[in-house]
Motif scaffolding. Structure first.
Motif, mmCIF file in Angstrom:
data_model
loop_
_atom_site.group_PDB
_atom_site.id
_atom_site.type_symbol
_atom_site.label_atom_id
_atom_site.label_comp_id
_atom_site.label_asym_id
_atom_site.label_seq_id
_atom_site.Cartn_x
_atom_site.Cartn_y
_atom_site.Cartn_z
ATOM 1 N N GLY A 256 0.816 -1.210 0.000
ATOM 2 C CA GLY A 256 0.000 0.000 0.000
ATOM 3 C C GLY A 256 0.848 1.259 0.000
ATOM 4 N N GLU A 257 1.936 1.252 0.775
ATOM 5 C CA GLU A 257 2.825 2.414 0.806
ATOM 6 C C GLU A 257 3.551 2.597 -0.511
ATOM 7 N N VAL A 258 3.891 1.496 -1.168
ATOM 8 C CA VAL A 258 4.524 1.581 -2.491
ATOM 9 C C VAL A 258 3.580 2.245 -3.482
ATOM 10 N N PHE A 259 2.315 1.793 -3.525
ATOM 11 C CA PHE A 259 1.350 2.369 -4.464
ATOM 12 C C PHE A 259 1.098 3.848 -4.147
ATOM 13 N N GLN A 260 1.102 4.197 -2.860
ATOM 14 C CA GLN A 260 0.878 5.581 -2.459
ATOM 15 C C GLN A 260 1.983 6.489 -2.995
ATOM 16 N N GLN A 261 3.230 6.040 -2.914
ATOM 17 C CA GLN A 261 4.338 6.841 -3.430
ATOM 18 C C GLN A 261 4.343 6.880 -4.954
ATOM 19 N N LEU A 262 3.956 5.782 -5.588
ATOM 20 C CA LEU A 262 3.894 5.769 -7.046
ATOM 21 C C LEU A 262 2.823 6.737 -7.553
#
Length: 328
Positions: A263-269
């Motif tokens: 979820g944090e990866v998608f948020q930064q992307l």
């Protein structure tokens, strides 16, 4: 009186009013009467602001932008219409920061404020009035006076920025982000303070800075390579050693994830590519991953790597939206 002031400010941040009434409210905010109560009420508005993904229409966004009539102000906006949540964050910081910042300039009622927003998928360099330079990351917002008067140089930040500060021992340079304040005399440092993230991080690259928080009474004087991590949920802070190459990666166009959930990866992307990810949160667990991608890596390149490492999902890219679906 306390409940009355809170009700006034709550109503102002939630409903549309005429420009003349908006200006009157801003002038009332800057008056010395009941300053503590007004600041407490404004802080409550700030703390209740949560950035959430939302696919509102351009009309909805324009209504929010119309509310940003802080007078007198000059501003530059470049904002994607589908980033409604970012607009809400800008709305609240415009009201809250205008009070906190311009109350230092009450003796100069004609002071002009400058607001700049860097939309998702972009970065931007801003030359400040004293010659200092702010390099803003995607989805970041900065507010500052068009001329630094008085004994300090104060700017307000939502998002992330690298600051290269012109040295002036007689006029400290101060960056405020919610509950964290960073003070420097002449130095280079990075502040990361996105409203949707739990932590605010201040990192010193060169020189010396002082980091203070309003909720945690501890203050820190940093040496190069150190950073203060402040948790907004627990109101606790800690001093740690930083990976400077990770902190400055965004300035080089690199994307680095350290100990991030899916979820944090998608948020930064979302910030990096200016696109919204839609998926069922239950699709992914809380496992943490480390990734590093070079400059100019496409989003598809990154998603293909995530498919291999994380697994169990397919994706479909539409206009400003990427749908993540289970392979089951």
């Amino acid at each position: 009186m306390k409940n009355y002031i809170q009700k006034l400010i709550d109503r102002f941040t939630r409903f549309n009013y005429s420009d003349s009434l908006t200006n009157e409210i801003h002038r009332w905010l800057l008056q010395n009467r009941h300053e503590d109560l007004k600041e407490e009420a404004l802080r409550k508005v700030w703390n209740e602001t949560k950035a959430k993904s939302d696919s509102r229409t351009e009309e909805s966004l324009q209504q929010v932008l119309h509310r940003l009539q802080v007078s007198p102000v000059s501003r530059t906006y470049e904002m994607s219409v589908w980033r409604y949540a970012a607009a809400v964050a800008v709305l609240c910081v415009s009201i809250v920061s205008t009070f906190w910042l311009t109350k230092h300039y009450v003796e100069q009622p004609s002071v002009s404020m400058v607001e700049k927003y860097i939309r998702y998928g972009e970065t931007g360099v801003i030359n400040l009035p004293d010659g200092s330079v702010a390099h803003l990351n995607s989805g970041s917002y900065i507010l500052y006076p068009d001329n630094f008067e008085g004994n300090t140089r104060v700017v307000h930040l939502i998002g992330e920025a690298n600051f290269k500060v012109v040295k002036n021992p007689n006029k400290p340079f101060i960056v405020k982000s919610a509950d964290v304040s960073v003070t420097a005399l002449g130095t280079e440092f990075d502040v990361e303070a996105y409203p949707e993230e739990d932590e605010i991080v201040a990192t010193l690259l060169n020189g010396k800075i002082k980091v203070e928080t309003t909720m945690d009474t501890t203050s820190y004087v940093l040496s190069p390579g150190e950073q203060v991590v402040y948790n907004k949920k627990t109101a606790q802070s800690q001093l740690v050693m930083a990976r400077l190459s990770d902190v400055t990666a965004w300035q080089r166009g690199e994307i680095i994830f350290r100990g991030c959930t899916a979820g944090e990866v998608f948020q930064q992307l979302e910030r990096y590519y200016g696109i919204t990810f839609r998926y069922n949160p239950n699709l992914f667990n809380e496992d943490k991953y480390n990734f590093k991608f070079k400059r100019n890596a496409s989003m598809e390149d990154i998603l293909e790597v995530l498919q291999i490492v994380i697994g169990n999902f397919d994706y479909q890219v539409g206009e400003h939206i990427c749908y993540i679906k289970s392979r089951r």
